[in-house]
Design a protein around this motif. Structure first.
Motif, PDB file in Angstrom:
ATOM      1  N   TRP A 184       1.252  -1.382  -0.274  1.00  0.00           N
ATOM      2  CA  TRP A 184       0.616  -0.199   0.246  1.00  0.00           C
ATOM      3  C   TRP A 184       1.001   1.078  -0.021  1.00  0.00           C
ATOM      4  O   TRP A 184       0.360   2.348  -0.608  1.00  0.00           O
ATOM      5  CB  TRP A 184      -0.833   0.106   1.704  1.00  0.00           C
ATOM      6  CG  TRP A 184      -1.788  -1.384   1.447  1.00  0.00           C
ATOM      7  CD1 TRP A 184      -2.113  -2.836   1.935  1.00  0.00           C
ATOM      8  CD2 TRP A 184      -3.096  -1.056   0.223  1.00  0.00           C
ATOM      9  NE1 TRP A 184      -2.955  -2.722   1.594  1.00  0.00           N
ATOM     10  CE2 TRP A 184      -4.034  -2.274   0.663  1.00  0.00           C
ATOM     11  CE3 TRP A 184      -4.084  -0.769  -0.365  1.00  0.00           C
ATOM     12  CZ2 TRP A 184      -4.777  -3.035   0.661  1.00  0.00           C
ATOM     13  CZ3 TRP A 184      -4.424  -0.092  -1.544  1.00  0.00           C
ATOM     14  CH2 TRP A 184      -5.493  -2.203  -0.627  1.00  0.00           C
ATOM     15  N   GLY A 185       2.623   1.065   0.366  1.00  0.00           N
ATOM     16  CA  GLY A 185       2.683   2.356   0.580  1.00  0.00           C
ATOM     17  C   GLY A 185       2.024   3.599   1.516  1.00  0.00           C
ATOM     18  O   GLY A 185       2.097   3.439   2.681  1.00  0.00           O
ATOM     19  N   GLU A 186       2.769   4.748   1.639  1.00  0.00           N
ATOM     20  CA  GLU A 186       2.089   5.198   2.259  1.00  0.00           C
ATOM     21  C   GLU A 186       0.777   6.253   1.964  1.00  0.00           C
ATOM     22  O   GLU A 186       0.836   6.799   1.168  1.00  0.00           O
ATOM     23  CB  GLU A 186       3.075   6.663   2.398  1.00  0.00           C
ATOM     24  CG  GLU A 186       4.006   6.460   3.222  1.00  0.00           C
ATOM     25  CD  GLU A 186       6.007   8.042   3.427  1.00  0.00           C
ATOM     26  OE1 GLU A 186       4.807   8.738   3.947  1.00  0.00           O
ATOM     27  OE2 GLU A 186       6.121   7.540   4.346  1.00  0.00           O
ATOM     28  N   LEU A 187       0.053   5.975   3.074  1.00  0.00           N
ATOM     29  CA  LEU A 187      -1.644   6.241   2.707  1.00  0.00           C
ATOM     30  C   LEU A 187      -2.465   7.181   3.510  1.00  0.00           C
ATOM     31  O   LEU A 187      -2.033   7.308   4.864  1.00  0.00           O
ATOM     32  CB  LEU A 187      -2.266   5.290   2.316  1.00  0.00           C
ATOM     33  CG  LEU A 187      -1.837   3.810   1.754  1.00  0.00           C
ATOM     34  CD1 LEU A 187      -3.216   3.249   1.986  1.00  0.00           C
ATOM     35  CD2 LEU A 187      -2.443   4.126  -0.192  1.00  0.00           C
ATOM     36  N   ASP A 188      -2.565   8.201   3.003  1.00  0.00           N
ATOM     37  CA  ASP A 188      -3.633   8.747   4.243  1.00  0.00           C
ATOM     38  C   ASP A 188      -5.039   8.033   4.402  1.00  0.00           C
ATOM     39  O   ASP A 188      -5.391   8.397   5.492  1.00  0.00           O
ATOM     40  CB  ASP A 188      -4.060  10.595   3.348  1.00  0.00           C
ATOM     41  CG  ASP A 188      -3.040  11.824   3.195  1.00  0.00           C
ATOM     42  OD1 ASP A 188      -2.187  12.137   4.164  1.00  0.00           O
ATOM     43  OD2 ASP A 188      -2.414  11.396   1.944  1.00  0.00           O
ATOM     44  N   TYR A 189      -5.265   7.968   3.273  1.00  0.00           N
ATOM     45  CA  TYR A 189      -6.534   6.906   3.847  1.00  0.00           C
ATOM     46  C   TYR A 189      -6.500   5.711   3.008  1.00  0.00           C
ATOM     47  O   TYR A 189      -6.448   5.274   2.106  1.00  0.00           O
ATOM     48  CB  TYR A 189      -8.031   7.374   3.449  1.00  0.00           C
ATOM     49  CG  TYR A 189      -8.098   8.908   3.660  1.00  0.00           C
ATOM     50  CD1 TYR A 189      -8.999   9.267   4.446  1.00  0.00           C
ATOM     51  CD2 TYR A 189      -7.479  10.682   3.182  1.00  0.00           C
ATOM     52  CE1 TYR A 189      -8.990  10.325   5.315  1.00  0.00           C
ATOM     53  CE2 TYR A 189      -8.047  11.700   3.290  1.00  0.00           C
ATOM     54  CZ  TYR A 189      -8.829  11.997   4.553  1.00  0.00           C
ATOM     55  OH  TYR A 189      -8.822  12.770   5.402  1.00  0.00           O
ATOM     56  N   LEU A 190      -7.355   4.465   3.646  1.00  0.00           N
ATOM     57  CA  LEU A 190      -7.564   3.220   3.182  1.00  0.00           C
ATOM     58  C   LEU A 190      -9.051   3.226   3.162  1.00  0.00           C
ATOM     59  O   LEU A 190      -9.480   3.367   4.611  1.00  0.00           O
ATOM     60  CB  LEU A 190      -6.856   2.164   3.758  1.00  0.00           C
ATOM     61  CG  LEU A 190      -7.151   0.626   4.231  1.00  0.00           C
ATOM     62  CD1 LEU A 190      -6.838   0.547   2.875  1.00  0.00           C
ATOM     63  CD2 LEU A 190      -5.970   0.084   4.460  1.00  0.00           C
ATOM     64  N   ILE A 191      -9.517   3.633   2.718  1.00  0.00           N
ATOM     65  CA  ILE A 191     -11.320   2.504   2.961  1.00  0.00           C
ATOM     66  C   ILE A 191     -11.219   0.805   2.656  1.00  0.00           C
ATOM     67  O   ILE A 191     -10.974   0.566   1.278  1.00  0.00           O
ATOM     68  CB  ILE A 191     -11.751   3.312   1.229  1.00  0.00           C
ATOM     69  CG1 ILE A 191     -11.962   5.025   2.096  1.00  0.00           C
ATOM     70  CG2 ILE A 191     -13.267   3.455   2.187  1.00  0.00           C
ATOM     71  CD1 ILE A 191     -11.955   5.806   0.753  1.00  0.00           C
ATOM     72  N   VAL A 192     -12.216   0.409   2.897  1.00  0.00           N
ATOM     73  CA  VAL A 192     -12.533  -0.950   3.018  1.00  0.00           C
ATOM     74  C   VAL A 192     -14.070  -1.016   2.857  1.00  0.00           C
ATOM     75  O   VAL A 192     -15.323  -1.044   3.784  1.00  0.00           O
ATOM     76  CB  VAL A 192     -12.305  -1.890   4.567  1.00  0.00           C
ATOM     77  CG1 VAL A 192     -11.859  -2.963   3.912  1.00  0.00           C
ATOM     78  CG2 VAL A 192     -10.453  -1.739   4.612  1.00  0.00           C
ATOM     79  N   ASP A 193     -14.243  -1.598   2.043  1.00  0.00           N
ATOM     80  CA  ASP A 193     -15.654  -1.692   1.160  1.00  0.00           C
ATOM     81  C   ASP A 193     -16.021  -3.399   1.708  1.00  0.00           C
ATOM     82  O   ASP A 193     -15.265  -4.719   1.150  1.00  0.00           O
ATOM     83  CB  ASP A 193     -15.972  -1.778  -0.103  1.00  0.00           C
ATOM     84  CG  ASP A 193     -17.070  -2.094  -0.860  1.00  0.00           C
ATOM     85  OD1 ASP A 193     -18.527  -1.815   0.168  1.00  0.00           O
ATOM     86  OD2 ASP A 193     -17.969  -2.725  -1.724  1.00  0.00           O
ATOM     87  N   THR A 194     -16.304  -3.446   2.288  1.00  0.00           N
ATOM     88  CA  THR A 194     -17.569  -4.916   3.466  1.00  0.00           C
ATOM     89  C   THR A 194     -18.601  -5.897   2.578  1.00  0.00           C
ATOM     90  O   THR A 194     -19.169  -4.746   2.124  1.00  0.00           O
ATOM     91  CB  THR A 194     -17.606  -4.925   4.986  1.00  0.00           C
ATOM     92  OG1 THR A 194     -18.711  -4.397   4.562  1.00  0.00           O
ATOM     93  CG2 THR A 194     -16.313  -4.170   4.851  1.00  0.00           C
ATOM     94  N   PRO A 195     -18.602  -7.168   2.364  1.00  0.00           N
ATOM     95  CA  PRO A 195     -20.161  -7.977   1.687  1.00  0.00           C
ATOM     96  C   PRO A 195     -21.406  -7.203   2.790  1.00  0.00           C
ATOM     97  O   PRO A 195     -20.989  -6.618   4.052  1.00  0.00           O
ATOM     98  CB  PRO A 195     -19.349  -8.741   2.324  1.00  0.00           C
ATOM     99  CG  PRO A 195     -18.483  -9.370   2.966  1.00  0.00           C
ATOM    100  CD  PRO A 195     -18.026  -7.570   2.762  1.00  0.00           C
ATOM    101  N   PRO A 196     -22.419  -7.594   2.479  1.00  0.00           N
ATOM    102  CA  PRO A 196     -23.627  -7.389   3.600  1.00  0.00           C
ATOM    103  C   PRO A 196     -23.261  -8.176   5.008  1.00  0.00           C
ATOM    104  O   PRO A 196     -22.780  -9.518   4.278  1.00  0.00           O
ATOM    105  CB  PRO A 196     -25.056  -7.597   2.670  1.00  0.00           C
ATOM    106  CG  PRO A 196     -24.187  -8.140   1.693  1.00  0.00           C
ATOM    107  CD  PRO A 196     -22.744  -8.048   1.538  1.00  0.00           C
ATOM    108  N   GLY A 197     -23.595  -8.143   6.084  1.00  0.00           N
ATOM    109  CA  GLY A 197     -23.757  -8.726   7.163  1.00  0.00           C
ATOM    110  C   GLY A 197     -22.934  -8.621   8.271  1.00  0.00           C
ATOM    111  O   GLY A 197     -22.145  -7.503   7.993  1.00  0.00           O
ATOM    112  N   THR A 198     -22.534  -9.471   9.046  1.00  0.00           N
ATOM    113  CA  THR A 198     -22.562  -9.235  10.946  1.00  0.00           C
ATOM    114  C   THR A 198     -20.801 -11.133  10.941  1.00  0.00           C
ATOM    115  O   THR A 198     -21.317 -10.968  11.756  1.00  0.00           O
ATOM    116  CB  THR A 198     -22.835  -9.610  11.483  1.00  0.00           C
ATOM    117  OG1 THR A 198     -24.057 -10.581  11.172  1.00  0.00           O
ATOM    118  CG2 THR A 198     -23.390  -7.912  11.554  1.00  0.00           C
ATOM    119  N   SER A 199     -20.192 -11.830   9.472  1.00  0.00           N
ATOM    120  CA  SER A 199     -20.112 -12.393   9.866  1.00  0.00           C
ATOM    121  C   SER A 199     -18.844 -13.084   9.114  1.00  0.00           C
ATOM    122  O   SER A 199     -18.115 -12.050   9.968  1.00  0.00           O
ATOM    123  CB  SER A 199     -20.633 -13.554   8.520  1.00  0.00           C
ATOM    124  OG  SER A 199     -20.997 -13.009   7.018  1.00  0.00           O
TER     125      SER A 199
END
Length: 322
Positions: free
Chosen positions: A166-181
């Protein structure tokens, strides 16, 4: 479960369980001796490795919703585009929806491949300051189905966090699937030794959506994941010609606004339903660049500013605590 080996039997109690290696389902498992020794109860070494790998990432934001089809990936993509519109910021978008990776299409990156170097996997770049990683880049065709059990999904998420350069980042956004599993438990576990700014919860106005979203909020509270706020997608349809608003998904129980008031959470904004958003996603373009003067784009900008303010304040609080 994040602590179940990939080659485990169907009713594995988990490597961290007191019954590890001792339960009836453990008979014949190749991991039985190791689990029974107690060695597997030690913390996963990947957690420390991930903390070191992501030490150069200033802000980490998770996009969650208990409900499918409410626009998590669309929001994640536009949040990434908006943050990266500042050329001084380095932004990355990580898609951990293993079975439904739509980010490559939305970001206009279908057909791109991931390359490996000495420092790990290289993400795919939309712009010089916007990187993307998704399992979609590892499939031979966008129509390929990923038919994996939980442990294999968890292993892929671990690789994304630990092995991507990733290198140096200001923001990492994590897109997740539906649910809580599985995927959600894994991402929270693997990021437990890093500083996570919080989660943005996505919903639509109707009660069918809110019911599942409340479960996601409860999940965040149980795993002690801060909630930045809630975004209500498809909040009325604004006619491009007459500018009148119609409620396509009626907020019969008060919508996200009432839910946020009941649960004492910030409502970041209500994004109106605009067909041009879907068209931009299908074409792999940024809606914010295509239709910058639309009511939806204006709401997006307000939401993004609120998220940036939260990250700045949260980071300041962390430093003062340290």
């Amino acid at each position: 479960m994040a602590d179940v080996p990939e080659n485990a039997p169907e009713h594995c109690p988990g490597t961290a369980s007191e019954q590890a290696g001792k339960a009836s389902s453990c008979q014949g498992c190749p991991n039985q001796t190791l689990c029974a020794s107690g060695a597997t109860k030690a913390p996963d070494p990947a957690i420390a490795q991930i903390a070191e790998k992501l030490s150069t990432v200033k802000h980490k934001i998770l996009v969650l919703s208990g409900k499918g089809g409410v626009g998590k990936s669309t929001f994640s993509a536009h949040l990434a585009h908006a943050l990266a519109s500042d050329s001084t910021k380095e932004v990355a978008l990580l898609d951990v929806d293993i079975c439904g990776p739509s980010i490559p299409r939305i970001m206009g990156l279908e057909g791109e491949q991931v390359h490996q170097s000495g420092s790990g996997w290289s993400p795919v770049y939309v712009d010089d300051n916007l990187a993307v990683m998704s399992i979609g880049f590892l499939l031979s065709s966008p129509d390929d189905a990923v038919i994996w059990r939980g442990p294999k999904k968890n292993g892929m998420i671990k690789q994304f966090l630990r092995d991507v350069d990733w290198g140096e980042l200001d923001y990492l956004i994590v897109d997740t699937p539906p649910g809580t599993s599985d995927e959600h438990l894994s991402i929270v576990q693997y990021l437990s030794s890093t500083h996570v700014d919080g989660a943005v919860i996505i919903t639509t106005p109707q009660e069918v959506s809110l019911q599942d979203v409340r479960k996601e909020i409860r999940f965040c509270q149980k795993v002690k994941l801060p909630i930045i706020g809630v975004v209500e997608n498809m909040s009325g349809f604004v006619c491009p010609k007459c500018k009148n608003t119609s409620q396509i998904f009626p907020p019969t129980t008060g919508g996200a606004e009432q839910m946020c008031a009941d649960l004492h959470l910030p409502l970041l904004g209500k994004v109106p339903l605009d067909p041009r958003i879907a068209r931009s996603c299908d074409e792999g373009k940024s809606f914010l660049n295509e239709v910058p003067d639309s009511p939806a784009a204006e709401v997006y900008r307000t939401i993004v500013q609120s998220i940036q303010d939260h990250c700045s304040n949260h980071g300041t609080e962390e430093q003062s605590t340290t």
